[in-house]
Design a protein around this motif. Structure first.
Motif, PDB file in Angstrom:
ATOM      1  N   HIS A  39       0.827  -1.211   0.000  1.00  0.00           N
ATOM      2  CA  HIS A  39       0.000   0.000   0.000  1.00  0.00           C
ATOM      3  C   HIS A  39       0.861   1.262   0.000  1.00  0.00           C
ATOM      4  O   HIS A  39       0.550   2.237  -0.682  1.00  0.00           O
ATOM      5  CB  HIS A  39      -0.958   0.004   1.199  1.00  0.00           C
ATOM      6  N   TYR A  42       2.114   1.793  -3.459  1.00  0.00           N
ATOM      7  CA  TYR A  42       1.046   2.370  -4.293  1.00  0.00           C
ATOM      8  C   TYR A  42       0.903   3.866  -4.058  1.00  0.00           C
ATOM      9  O   TYR A  42       0.761   4.641  -5.000  1.00  0.00           O
ATOM     10  CB  TYR A  42      -0.299   1.688  -4.023  1.00  0.00           C
ATOM     11  N   SER A 108      -9.317   1.431   4.698  1.00  0.00           N
ATOM     12  CA  SER A 108      -9.491   0.814   3.380  1.00  0.00           C
ATOM     13  C   SER A 108      -8.892   1.726   2.316  1.00  0.00           C
ATOM     14  O   SER A 108      -8.851   2.955   2.490  1.00  0.00           O
ATOM     15  CB  SER A 108     -10.989   0.645   3.111  1.00  0.00           C
ATOM     16  N   PHE A 115      -5.698   8.469  -4.633  1.00  0.00           N
ATOM     17  CA  PHE A 115      -6.461   7.761  -5.662  1.00  0.00           C
ATOM     18  C   PHE A 115      -7.619   8.643  -6.130  1.00  0.00           C
ATOM     19  O   PHE A 115      -7.885   8.774  -7.328  1.00  0.00           O
ATOM     20  CB  PHE A 115      -6.967   6.423  -5.118  1.00  0.00           C
ATOM     21  N   ARG A 116      -8.312   9.273  -5.171  1.00  0.00           N
ATOM     22  CA  ARG A 116      -9.425  10.181  -5.556  1.00  0.00           C
ATOM     23  C   ARG A 116      -8.899  11.368  -6.352  1.00  0.00           C
ATOM     24  O   ARG A 116      -9.557  11.839  -7.274  1.00  0.00           O
ATOM     25  CB  ARG A 116     -10.178  10.688  -4.312  1.00  0.00           C
ATOM     26  N   ARG A 218      -8.671  -1.530 -12.099  1.00  0.00           N
ATOM     27  CA  ARG A 218      -9.924  -1.760 -11.350  1.00  0.00           C
ATOM     28  C   ARG A 218     -10.345  -3.226 -11.452  1.00  0.00           C
ATOM     29  O   ARG A 218     -10.784  -3.821 -10.478  1.00  0.00           O
ATOM     30  CB  ARG A 218     -11.050  -0.872 -11.908  1.00  0.00           C
ATOM     31  N   HIS A 221      -7.990  -5.401  -9.394  1.00  0.00           N
ATOM     32  CA  HIS A 221      -8.203  -5.171  -7.953  1.00  0.00           C
ATOM     33  C   HIS A 221      -9.446  -5.923  -7.486  1.00  0.00           C
ATOM     34  O   HIS A 221      -9.422  -6.612  -6.469  1.00  0.00           O
ATOM     35  CB  HIS A 221      -8.306  -3.658  -7.680  1.00  0.00           C
ATOM     36  N   MET A 224      -8.798  -9.579  -7.245  1.00  0.00           N
ATOM     37  CA  MET A 224      -7.995  -9.877  -6.054  1.00  0.00           C
ATOM     38  C   MET A 224      -8.882  -9.850  -4.808  1.00  0.00           C
ATOM     39  O   MET A 224      -8.774 -10.701  -3.919  1.00  0.00           O
ATOM     40  CB  MET A 224      -6.874  -8.845  -5.923  1.00  0.00           C
ATOM     41  N   VAL A 225      -9.799  -8.867  -4.773  1.00  0.00           N
ATOM     42  CA  VAL A 225     -10.714  -8.754  -3.635  1.00  0.00           C
ATOM     43  C   VAL A 225     -11.594 -10.008  -3.560  1.00  0.00           C
ATOM     44  O   VAL A 225     -11.751 -10.609  -2.501  1.00  0.00           O
ATOM     45  CB  VAL A 225     -11.562  -7.461  -3.746  1.00  0.00           C
ATOM     46  N   GLY A 234     -16.577  -4.698   2.689  1.00  0.00           N
ATOM     47  CA  GLY A 234     -15.224  -4.143   2.812  1.00  0.00           C
ATOM     48  C   GLY A 234     -15.002  -3.498   4.169  1.00  0.00           C
ATOM     49  O   GLY A 234     -15.958  -3.109   4.850  1.00  0.00           O
ATOM     50  N   GLY A 236     -13.912  -0.669   4.478  1.00  0.00           N
ATOM     51  CA  GLY A 236     -14.315   0.730   4.288  1.00  0.00           C
ATOM     52  C   GLY A 236     -15.819   0.926   4.374  1.00  0.00           C
ATOM     53  O   GLY A 236     -16.310   2.047   4.240  1.00  0.00           O
ATOM     54  N   GLY A 237     -16.577  -0.178   4.575  1.00  0.00           N
ATOM     55  CA  GLY A 237     -18.016  -0.044   4.800  1.00  0.00           C
ATOM     56  C   GLY A 237     -18.854  -0.266   3.556  1.00  0.00           C
ATOM     57  O   GLY A 237     -20.086  -0.184   3.608  1.00  0.00           O
ATOM     58  N   SER A 238     -18.230  -0.579   2.420  1.00  0.00           N
ATOM     59  CA  SER A 238     -19.029  -0.814   1.209  1.00  0.00           C
ATOM     60  C   SER A 238     -19.417  -2.293   1.140  1.00  0.00           C
ATOM     61  O   SER A 238     -18.995  -3.093   1.973  1.00  0.00           O
ATOM     62  CB  SER A 238     -18.213  -0.455  -0.041  1.00  0.00           C
ATOM     63  N   TYR A 243     -19.633  -3.705  -4.808  1.00  0.00           N
ATOM     64  CA  TYR A 243     -19.476  -2.253  -5.045  1.00  0.00           C
ATOM     65  C   TYR A 243     -18.414  -2.014  -6.124  1.00  0.00           C
ATOM     66  O   TYR A 243     -18.609  -1.233  -7.057  1.00  0.00           O
ATOM     67  CB  TYR A 243     -19.099  -1.536  -3.740  1.00  0.00           C
TER      68      TYR A 243
HETATM   69  C1  HEM Z   1      -5.997  -8.029   0.162  1.00  0.00           C
HETATM   70  C2  HEM Z   1      -5.930  -6.923  -0.487  1.00  0.00           C
HETATM   71  C3  HEM Z   1      -7.087  -5.984  -0.685  1.00  0.00           C
HETATM   72  C4  HEM Z   1      -8.400  -6.152  -0.372  1.00  0.00           C
HETATM   73  C5  HEM Z   1      -9.093  -7.368   0.249  1.00  0.00           C
HETATM   74  C6  HEM Z   1      -9.073  -4.923  -0.750  1.00  0.00           C
HETATM   75  C7  HEM Z   1     -10.415  -4.713  -0.592  1.00  0.00           C
HETATM   76  C8  HEM Z   1     -11.094  -3.580  -0.989  1.00  0.00           C
HETATM   77  C9  HEM Z   1     -12.518  -3.373  -0.833  1.00  0.00           C
HETATM   78  C10 HEM Z   1     -13.497  -4.396  -0.273  1.00  0.00           C
HETATM   79  C11 HEM Z   1     -12.791  -2.144  -1.312  1.00  0.00           C
HETATM   80  C12 HEM Z   1     -14.165  -1.465  -1.355  1.00  0.00           C
HETATM   81  C13 HEM Z   1     -14.260  -0.402  -0.288  1.00  0.00           C
HETATM   82  C14 HEM Z   1     -14.412  -0.977   1.107  1.00  0.00           C
HETATM   83  O1  HEM Z   1     -13.373  -1.215   1.762  1.00  0.00           O
HETATM   84  O2  HEM Z   1     -15.551  -1.178   1.561  1.00  0.00           O
HETATM   85  C15 HEM Z   1     -11.553  -1.560  -1.755  1.00  0.00           C
HETATM   86  C16 HEM Z   1     -11.427  -0.312  -2.337  1.00  0.00           C
HETATM   87  C17 HEM Z   1     -10.240   0.213  -2.775  1.00  0.00           C
HETATM   88  N1  HEM Z   1      -8.998  -0.362  -2.663  1.00  0.00           N
HETATM   89 FE1  HEM Z   1      -8.585  -2.220  -2.063  1.00  0.00          FE
HETATM   90  N2  HEM Z   1      -8.185  -4.066  -1.309  1.00  0.00           N
HETATM   91  C18 HEM Z   1      -6.952  -4.658  -1.270  1.00  0.00           C
HETATM   92  C19 HEM Z   1      -5.753  -4.122  -1.723  1.00  0.00           C
HETATM   93  C20 HEM Z   1      -5.617  -2.861  -2.248  1.00  0.00           C
HETATM   94  C21 HEM Z   1      -4.377  -2.283  -2.675  1.00  0.00           C
HETATM   95  C22 HEM Z   1      -2.995  -2.944  -2.649  1.00  0.00           C
HETATM   96  C23 HEM Z   1      -4.650  -1.028  -3.085  1.00  0.00           C
HETATM   97  C24 HEM Z   1      -3.640  -0.044  -3.565  1.00  0.00           C
HETATM   98  C25 HEM Z   1      -3.643   1.196  -3.176  1.00  0.00           C
HETATM   99  C26 HEM Z   1      -6.059  -0.816  -2.942  1.00  0.00           C
HETATM  100  C27 HEM Z   1      -6.739   0.333  -3.257  1.00  0.00           C
HETATM  101  C28 HEM Z   1      -8.091   0.503  -3.197  1.00  0.00           C
HETATM  102  C29 HEM Z   1      -8.779   1.678  -3.686  1.00  0.00           C
HETATM  103  C30 HEM Z   1      -8.127   2.886  -4.354  1.00  0.00           C
HETATM  104  C31 HEM Z   1     -10.126   1.494  -3.438  1.00  0.00           C
HETATM  105  C32 HEM Z   1     -11.269   2.424  -3.815  1.00  0.00           C
HETATM  106  C33 HEM Z   1     -11.829   2.001  -5.177  1.00  0.00           C
HETATM  107  C34 HEM Z   1     -13.069   2.765  -5.608  1.00  0.00           C
HETATM  108  O3  HEM Z   1     -13.788   3.350  -4.773  1.00  0.00           O
HETATM  109  O4  HEM Z   1     -13.323   2.773  -6.821  1.00  0.00           O
HETATM  110  N3  HEM Z   1      -6.618  -1.953  -2.441  1.00  0.00           N
HETATM  111  N4  HEM Z   1     -10.525  -2.460  -1.564  1.00  0.00           N
END
Ligand code: HEM
Length: 263
Positions: A39, A42, A108, A115-116, A218, A221, A224-225, A234, A236-238, A243
């Motif tokens: 992270h 990134y 999250s 990113f935003r 996207r 990602h 991977m999720v 998530g 982050g609450g989504s 989502y």
């Molecule tokens: C095990 C690894 C990861 C998991 C399980 C994961 C999971 C998630 C989930 C579930 C969300 C939706 C928002 C929420 O949290 O409710 C999210 C959003 C996001 N994640 Fe990850 N993430 C991972 C790794 C990463 C990495 C390495 C990055 C790099 C910076 C990243 C960047 C983002 C970004 C930028 C969003 C917002 C996307 C949007 O709103 O369009 N994530 N992630």
């Protein structure tokens, strides 16, 4: 006293850098370090991308398409590395992630202001994304500035107009806060660029590469999720993957995609 000689460690602030990875799990769990490092890497790439996107806009405004393309090439190469980096995190199994996931609490990537900022620069702007950050915080100030700024697409349309294309004034003076909507007039111009103007058609292709590159990130990602947390919500609450799926496949520059069937 003369200043001490610059060294690798002093120039790059290595000592400070190496103190910034602070796992929260007890032990700590082996995989948490990887999660933090990825992270942070990134966020550094996001910083570099923002720096380069500012440059692309400046170069387009200055009527320097070759240099703008050169900078876009660099951006695209970074994006490829960013997508490839997800492979590393995919070596972490669901159980390895679960070993420390609860220590993330509500943190999250959803809360990444850089990113935003990139989304704002590319025309995906939202007041809601802005208001998530406390007033006067670094993130809020940066996002407010980006919110009001012209997007890369606006810079491109202004550039085409300076190149002699009849971009309608309503597009040149558009509200830069509004989303980028498809336009029949712009599409007519782009078709003629593709047919008769190799230099600017190349620039268009780099913008398509960029659009595809962001969509690729996207897509990778969300996959991977899905493989790491399945259908769980998530941190982050989504709704999690559900989502994220909605954000995949939405083009940044719809005109550049729509003209393909007119060529
Ligand atoms: C095990 C690894 C990861 C998991 C399980 C994961 C999971 C998630 C989930 C579930 C969300 C939706 C928002 C929420 O949290 O409710 C999210 C959003 C996001 N994640 Fe990850 N993430 C991972 C790794 C990463 C990495 C390495 C990055 C790099 C910076 C990243 C960047 C983002 C970004 C930028 C969003 C917002 C996307 C949007 O709103 O369009 N994530 N992630």
């Amino acid at each position: 006293m003369t200043d001490p000689a610059v060294t690798y460690a002093s120039y790059l602030n290595i000592d400070e850098l190496l103190t910034l990875q602070q796992p929260r799990s007890q032990g700590p769990e082996h995989d948490e370090l990887l999660f933090i490092v990825i992270h942070q890497v990134y966020e550094l790439w996001f910083k570099e991308l923002l720096h380069e996107f500012d440059r692309v806009r400046q170069l387009l405004d200055a009527g320097k398409p070759h240099r703008a393309q050169h900078t876009l090439k660099r951006i695209l190469t970074i994006l490829k590395v960013m997508v490839a980096q997800l492979d590393i995190l995919e070596t972490m199994t669901p159980l390895e992630f679960l070993s420390f996931r609860e220590r993330l609490e509500a943190a999250s990537g959803f809360q990444s202001d850089q990113f935003r900022q990139i989304e704002f620069l590319l025309g995906v702007k939202s007041q809601a994304a802005l208001h998530r950050f406390p007033e006067e915080s670094r993130a809020r100030v940066a996002l407010e500035r980006r919110y009001q700024e012209p997007t890369v697409w606006d810079a491109f349309l202004r550039y085409l107009s300076k190149e002699g294309y009849a971009v309608p004034p309503s597009h040149l003076d558009r509200d830069v806060v509004a989303g980028i909507e498809p336009s029949a007039e712009v599409q007519r111009i782009l078709v003629s660029v593709y047919r008769d103007d190799t230099k600017n058609a190349e620039l268009c292709e780099r913008l398509v590469d960029l659009d595809e590159g962001i969509q690729e990130w996207r897509y990778r990602h969300v996959k991977m999720v899905e493989r790491t947390i399945g259908a769980k919500s998530g941190t982050g609450g989504s709704a999690g993957a559900a989502y994220l799926q909605q954000t995949v496949g939405r083009p940044l520059f719809p005109d550049l995609w729509q003209i393909r069937s007119q060529l």
